[in-house]
Motif scaffolding. Structure first.
Motif, mmCIF file in Angstrom:
data_model
loop_
_atom_site.group_PDB
_atom_site.id
_atom_site.type_symbol
_atom_site.label_atom_id
_atom_site.label_comp_id
_atom_site.label_asym_id
_atom_site.label_seq_id
_atom_site.Cartn_x
_atom_site.Cartn_y
_atom_site.Cartn_z
ATOM 1 N N GLY A 1 3.556 8.044 -4.665
ATOM 2 C CA GLY A 1 3.351 7.746 -3.248
ATOM 3 C C GLY A 1 4.155 8.667 -2.351
ATOM 4 N N ASP A 2 3.532 9.129 -1.272
ATOM 5 C CA ASP A 2 4.183 10.108 -0.388
ATOM 6 C C ASP A 2 5.252 9.506 0.506
ATOM 7 O OD1 ASP A 2 2.555 12.191 -1.320
ATOM 8 O OD2 ASP A 2 0.954 11.641 0.058
ATOM 9 N N SER A 3 5.180 8.217 0.742
ATOM 10 C CA SER A 3 6.115 7.577 1.656
ATOM 11 C C SER A 3 6.483 6.202 1.096
ATOM 12 C CB SER A 3 5.480 7.433 3.047
ATOM 13 O OG SER A 3 4.273 6.702 2.967
ATOM 14 N N PRO A 4 7.465 5.535 1.691
ATOM 15 C CA PRO A 4 7.836 4.211 1.180
ATOM 16 C C PRO A 4 6.648 3.256 1.209
ATOM 17 C CG PRO A 4 9.492 5.021 2.701
ATOM 18 C CD PRO A 4 8.347 5.975 2.782
ATOM 19 N N PRO A 5 6.590 2.310 0.288
ATOM 20 C CA PRO A 5 5.492 1.340 0.244
ATOM 21 C C PRO A 5 5.440 0.513 1.529
ATOM 22 C CG PRO A 5 6.774 1.285 -1.794
ATOM 23 C CD PRO A 5 7.544 2.127 -0.834
ATOM 24 N N THR A 6 4.218 0.139 1.917
ATOM 25 C CA THR A 6 4.004 -0.675 3.116
ATOM 26 C C THR A 6 3.430 -2.025 2.693
ATOM 27 O OG1 THR A 6 3.538 1.305 4.434
ATOM 28 C CG2 THR A 6 2.846 -0.817 5.343
ATOM 29 N N GLU B 1 0.822 -1.208 0.000
ATOM 30 C CA GLU B 1 0.000 0.000 0.000
ATOM 31 C C GLU B 1 0.857 1.259 0.000
ATOM 32 O OE1 GLU B 1 -4.104 -0.966 2.204
ATOM 33 O OE2 GLU B 1 -2.365 -1.254 3.502
ATOM 34 N N LEU B 2 0.336 2.276 -0.680
ATOM 35 C CA LEU B 2 0.929 3.608 -0.689
ATOM 36 C C LEU B 2 -0.210 4.618 -0.584
ATOM 37 C CD1 LEU B 2 2.298 1.915 -3.399
ATOM 38 C CD2 LEU B 2 3.989 3.710 -2.998
ATOM 39 N N SER B 3 0.129 5.857 -0.246
ATOM 40 C CA SER B 3 -0.881 6.905 -0.151
ATOM 41 C C SER B 3 -0.404 8.144 -0.886
ATOM 42 C CB SER B 3 -1.171 7.244 1.317
ATOM 43 O OG SER B 3 -2.196 8.204 1.425
ATOM 44 N N ILE B 4 -1.328 8.799 -1.578
ATOM 45 C CA ILE B 4 -1.042 10.042 -2.305
ATOM 46 C C ILE B 4 -1.949 11.114 -1.718
ATOM 47 C CG2 ILE B 4 -1.008 11.185 -4.547
ATOM 48 C CD1 ILE B 4 -0.877 8.367 -5.827
ATOM 49 N N SER B 5 -1.387 12.070 -1.027
ATOM 50 C CA SER B 5 -2.199 13.105 -0.381
ATOM 51 C C SER B 5 -2.481 14.261 -1.336
ATOM 52 C CB SER B 5 -1.494 13.626 0.870
ATOM 53 O OG SER B 5 -0.243 14.217 0.530
ATOM 54 N N ASP B 6 -3.606 14.957 -1.068
ATOM 55 C CA ASP B 6 -3.976 16.172 -1.802
ATOM 56 C C ASP B 6 -3.837 15.974 -3.313
ATOM 57 O OD1 ASP B 6 -4.799 18.756 -2.219
ATOM 58 O OD2 ASP B 6 -2.919 19.700 -1.593
ATOM 59 N N ALA B 7 -4.452 14.892 -3.800
ATOM 60 C CA ALA B 7 -4.230 14.481 -5.196
ATOM 61 C C ALA B 7 -4.734 15.509 -6.202
ATOM 62 C CB ALA B 7 -4.916 13.138 -5.442
ATOM 63 N N ASP B 8 -5.861 16.164 -5.941
ATOM 64 C CA ASP B 8 -6.402 17.114 -6.918
ATOM 65 C C ASP B 8 -5.431 18.244 -7.210
ATOM 66 O OD1 ASP B 8 -9.133 16.138 -7.530
ATOM 67 O OD2 ASP B 8 -9.424 16.386 -5.384
#
Length: 374
Positions: free
Chosen positions: A259-264, A178-185
């Motif tokens: 992705g904002d941080s390393p993959p989990t 899993e990864l996360s992308i913040s404030d994508a718009d």
């Protein structure tokens, strides 16, 4: 009747809420230090016949509608070249299907509906010992202890309560990264448009690159891979993941790069389909503790329905909790078996050499029963 619920996930909190509505007290023992100690993950779709039914029993249907996102039902399936294979668009504003809600929002909704002293935070159950008369003595990490007359294991995949009822072993069925992308718009408008308001699946051979939009505007990216013997650290590098998707359309693999941080990474496990246990007085299981399944859209829904059905049985027969538990267990075993079987088949289908064709047929065939979701 002192009821202890081990685990403050969606199942445990739903159970406590419905019992509270019936005037039956229960304490939820939760391992996390506070309600905001960790991220609660992505979003899920609540099914009318299970998750939504449980929220109605909890008196929270109205609040659910105010938090849910019916537009989140939009679902696109692409091939590695970026061609659209399936594009499902829900009716705008309709709650008749399976609207999405962030797990964090749903958990907060349930927590806010309970008395403040209903959840004992920072109480990780490490042992439950049957007492000579009846009930259980509970021991928690750090030395805390408590007693209860009825113990309900809602403590998830690694349940401490489960071992008192069954020796069923978990099997490793897939790897999820899993990864996360913040404030994508604002930061990644192209990816925001690609994912849309709901879910995106990019389906290859033995692997899926998926993404879902959350209510806060972020995108949660999930990479599903077949179970193998590689160490989990293999998947902590974006470069290694990009190599696994070599040849895919760059507009799709950009989801990994952003992705904002390393993959989990984590291993996905499941209990054997058809797991049962012999009834024992004063103890039972709900949710993943009872029937851990691959994550194809049923886990949280069935956990909440477990909670609603167990709470109803206890409220109907509060003077005889053992009879109530027995009634719940028999109904739950019957209900879960075909759902667990379906979940296992869908998981295998999604990570197969012919996944794209199989999934397209699955989503375009006339509905005959439960369907997978995020």
């Amino acid at each position: 009747m002192r009821i202890a619920i081990a685990g403050g996930g969606l199942g445990g909190l739903t159970l406590a809420r419905i019992l509270h509505r019936h005037g039956i007290g229960a304490v939820v023992y939760e391992r996390e230090a506070t309600r905001s100690a960790r991220s609660q993950g992505g979003s899920l779709d609540l099914h009318p016949e299970s998750g939504q039914q449980a929220l109605a029993a909890a008196g929270l249907a109205g609040r659910f509608r105010s938090e849910a996102r019916p537009e989140g039902e939009e679902h696109r399936i692409l091939d590695p070249a970026g061609r659209t294979l399936v594009h499902h668009k829900p009716q705008p504003g309709s709650f008749s299907g399976r609207p999405e809600i962030d797990r964090s929002a749903l958990r907060d909704l349930l927590l806010d509906s309970l008395p403040r002293d209903a959840v004992a935070w920072q109480h990780r159950l490490v042992a439950a010992t049957p007492r000579p008369d009846s009930g259980f003595g509970l021991t928690f990490d750090g030395g805390h202890s408590a007693d209860c007359d009825v113990l309900i294991g809602a403590d998830g995949a690694r349940s401490a309560v489960r071992s008192l009822l069954t020796d069923a072993e978990l099997s490793y069925v897939a790897t999820l990264v899993e990864l996360s992308i913040s404030d994508a718009d604002r930061r990644h408008p192209d990816l925001a448009e690609l994912v849309g308001p709901g879910n995106l699946w990019c389906v290859g051979v033995n692997q899926i690159l998926a993404a879902q939009r959350l209510g806060d505007g972020s995108i949660r990216v999930g990479i599903s891979l077949r179970a193998d013997d590689r160490h989990l650290d293999t998947y902590r590098s974006k470069r290694a993941l990009l190599d696994m998707f070599d040849g895919w359309n760059p507009s799709l693999t950009a989801l990994i790069e952003a992705g904002d941080s390393p993959p989990t990474p984590r291993r996905i496990e499941a209990m054997p389909t058809g797991t049962r246990w012999a009834h024992q007085p004063g103890i039972t299981l709900i949710g993943d503790a009872a029937h851990l399944m691959p994550p194809v859209g049923e886990g949280a829904n069935q956990a909440m329905l477990d909670a609603a059905e167990l709470a109803a049985a206890l409220a109907t027969n509060p003077a005889d909790p053992d009879s109530a538990i027995r009634t719940y267990e028999e109904a739950m075993f019957t209900r879960i078996h075909p759902i667990a079987d379906m979940s296992a088949r869908v998981q295998a289908m999604m990570l197969s050499p012919t996944a794209a064709d199989d999934i397209v047929r699955f989503f375009t065939a006339p509905p005959t029963g439960p369907t997978p979701a995020d």
